[in-house]
Design an enzyme around this catalytic site. Structure first.
Site, PDB file in Angstrom:
ATOM      1  N   LYS A  98     -34.071  19.694   0.146  1.00 56.50           N
ATOM      2  CA  LYS A  98     -34.979  19.034   1.077  1.00 56.50           C
ATOM      3  C   LYS A  98     -35.361  17.672   0.510  1.00 56.50           C
ATOM      4  O   LYS A  98     -35.570  17.525  -0.699  1.00 56.50           O
ATOM      5  CB  LYS A  98     -36.214  19.925   1.247  1.00 56.50           C
ATOM      6  N   SER A 174     -42.680  22.319   6.842  1.00 62.16           N
ATOM      7  CA  SER A 174     -41.936  21.079   6.726  1.00 62.16           C
ATOM      8  C   SER A 174     -40.507  21.269   6.216  1.00 62.16           C
ATOM      9  O   SER A 174     -39.739  20.319   6.138  1.00 62.16           O
ATOM     10  CB  SER A 174     -42.682  20.119   5.800  1.00 62.16           C
ATOM     11  N   SER A 198     -45.025  25.716   4.441  1.00 63.28           N
ATOM     12  CA  SER A 198     -43.783  25.021   4.756  1.00 63.28           C
ATOM     13  C   SER A 198     -42.504  25.719   4.335  1.00 63.28           C
ATOM     14  O   SER A 198     -41.416  25.262   4.679  1.00 63.28           O
ATOM     15  CB  SER A 198     -43.810  23.612   4.142  1.00 63.28           C
TER      16      SER A 198
END
Length: 503
Positions: A98, A174, A198
């Site tokens: 990520k 996220s 997240s």
């Protein structure tokens, strides 16, 4: 009991043992996506396929599926260097990182923001080093909402990532882009992090296993000791419980110079996961402390799951810890906004760009401005409030082993419903909008307890509905043992049928 839970126990991961039936160099994409990470590593170790064939499958899957889900923002010409040790648990397994917090030397780390474009990491973080040592071959980086400050992954700079179960819907955030990539079949597991849910939110939206480890279980260094004032944790999203356990074994433990260490269990998680947890005392709740409405299909998953847990021999009761939601909410907004302001100022210093409407989304800019006004006294009071929450919730877990809740309040929402670029929202209104979707997850960022989202249910429209189990601080082994039981009793699909639709 609901029909969807009347499932016979299956041999654990029997379909993952060896789906490959050809000779080396002939692995089909359908075979590749039917494996979890350990399954791919085993095929490589047994020389039924080689590392390059696994890599080719991942790159082919990315080429075929990423145009639909818009998750990967950069595919590397060559995978990042990783251990060549055939004994590494994830030897040769394709992987994604990520684009936030964790970073790899020489790789862009732009955090989903126009402000941060062009920032390139000067070194590996401690966790990135451990991913390499575990044998994971990182093939690219995936999108993130701007500075991770959103429960969906729709940044202005990269456009919306899409849920592979329904391309018109959000994958969560996220860590929504890495979750979408795993659910689609591009990689079997991927990096994720969690400051308010997240890891667990996108796991719920995309039908994955999302384990948030205890605070201090996974290293955050060397650039941060307690990111987001201790709220944030790094780890991954996976398709199977055994991948989560094995990866936690590979990356757990403090980094050099970490400010504190938590007790490391004497037995590996991958081994202890196979043991029965005994009769656990499980509390359940399906109405949030905030009072926000929960979708009926989501709400109904909790008594169904509670009944399944009872059938597995656990003691299950409806009970909830006491929490002053407004006090908790106010403190969390302060901690988030203050940390965000420092984070954004650092990015602006690195790039030389101004902090303004041309470089930040509207709600992120509003939260930044709020954070710049916070005094040290206010921050310390928020930290004191967080401490009070920890003490109260800790008392509840003296009586119960596990708390069962929904992961989020709704099935995956249509894209655009949660709009981080809405100029009409100030910091508090934006935080409330976020918490309305995920009021069950952020508590365990404050307490530092481990929590896991499991994809045990589907909506009437076929969308994943995750449920959250939170455990005592440091007791990941209990969560993993229970998760394995549930995975056997009510197996879930390994990934969305997107490949079948595109083939």
């Amino acid at each position: 009991m609901s029909p969807e839970l009347r499932l016979q126990p299956t041999q654990y991961n029997s379909k993952l043992q060896n789906p490959h039936t050809g000779t080396p160099g002939e692995m089909k994409l359908t075979e590749y996506i039917s494996c979890d990470g350990l399954g791919i590593a085993e095929l490589i170790r047994n020389r039924e396929i080689n590392r390059e064939e696994a890599l080719k499958c991942a790159m082919d899957a990315a080429e075929l599926l990423n145009p639909d889900i818009n998750a990967i923002i950069e595919l590397f010409p060559e995978p990042l260097a990783a251990s060549d040790d055939a004994g590494a648990p994830f030897h040769g397994v394709p992987f994604l990182i990520k684009d936030l917090a964790l970073h790899a030397k020489g790789v862009l780390n732009e955090m989903g923001s126009r402000l941060a474009q062009g920032i390139r990491a000067q070194h590996d973080t401690d966790l990135m080093k451990r991913f390499r040592q575990a044998g994971l071959r990182t093939i690219g980086r995936a999108s993130t909402p701007e500075f991770g400050y959103c429960p969906t992954t729709e940044p202005v700079v990269n456009g919306p990532s899409r849920n592979p179960w329904d391309l018109a819907r959000m994958p969560g955030g996220s860590s929504g882009a890495t979750a979408a990539s795993v659910a689609a079949g591009i990689v079997p597991l991927a990096h994720a992090n969690d400051g308010g849910g997240s890891i667990r939110i996108p796991a719920s939206c995309c039908g994955l296993v999302g384990l948030k480890p205890s605070r201090g279980r996974v290293p955050n260094g060397p650039d941060s000791a307690e990111p987001l004032s201790g709220l944030a944790v790094e780890f991954a999203v996976t398709r199977t419980v055994r991948d989560a356990a094995a990866l936690l074994d590979a990356v757990k433990g403090p980094g050099i110079g970490d400010p504190f260490e938590i007790l490391i269990p004497g037995e590996a998680y991958a081994g202890s996961m196979l043991k029965e947890p005994g009769s656990l005392k499980i509390a359940w709740m399906n109405e949030p402390w905030s009072g926000v409405e929960v979708n009926k299909e989501v709400r109904d998953t909790i008594p169904k799951t509670a009944q399944l847990c009872e059938e597995l021999g656990h003691q299950v009761v409806e009970a909830r810890p006491s929490l002053d939601w407004e006090h908790f909410f106010e403190a969390t907004v302060v901690l988030w906004a203050a940390n965000l302001a420092v984070f954004i100022d650092y990015a602006a210093m690195l790039t030389g760009r101004p902090v303004d409407e041309d470089h930040l989304e509207a709600t992120v800019l509003a939260c930044y401005r709020e954070g710049k006004q916070i005094k040290a006294e206010t921050l310390l009071r928020a930290q004191a409030a967080a401490n009070q929450v920890c003490r109260g919730i800790g008392g509840f877990f003296q009586e119960y082993d596990i708390l069962l809740t929904p992961t989020v309040t709704q099935p995956p929402l249509p894209l655009g419903v949660i709009n981080a670029n809405d100029p009409g929202l100030d910091a508090k209104a934006w935080s409330k909008r976020t918490f309305d979707f995920c009021p069950f997850t952020p508590l365990f960022n404050t307490t530092g307890q481990p929590a896991i989202s499991l994809p045990l249910h589907r909506s009437s429209a076929g969308l994943p509905l995750g449920v959250q189990f939170a455990g005592r601080y440091g007791a990941e082994h209990t969560l993993l043992q229970l998760a394995r039981q549930l995975e056997q009793a009510a197996p879930w699909p390994l990934n969305a049928p997107l490949l079948e639709q595109r083939s």
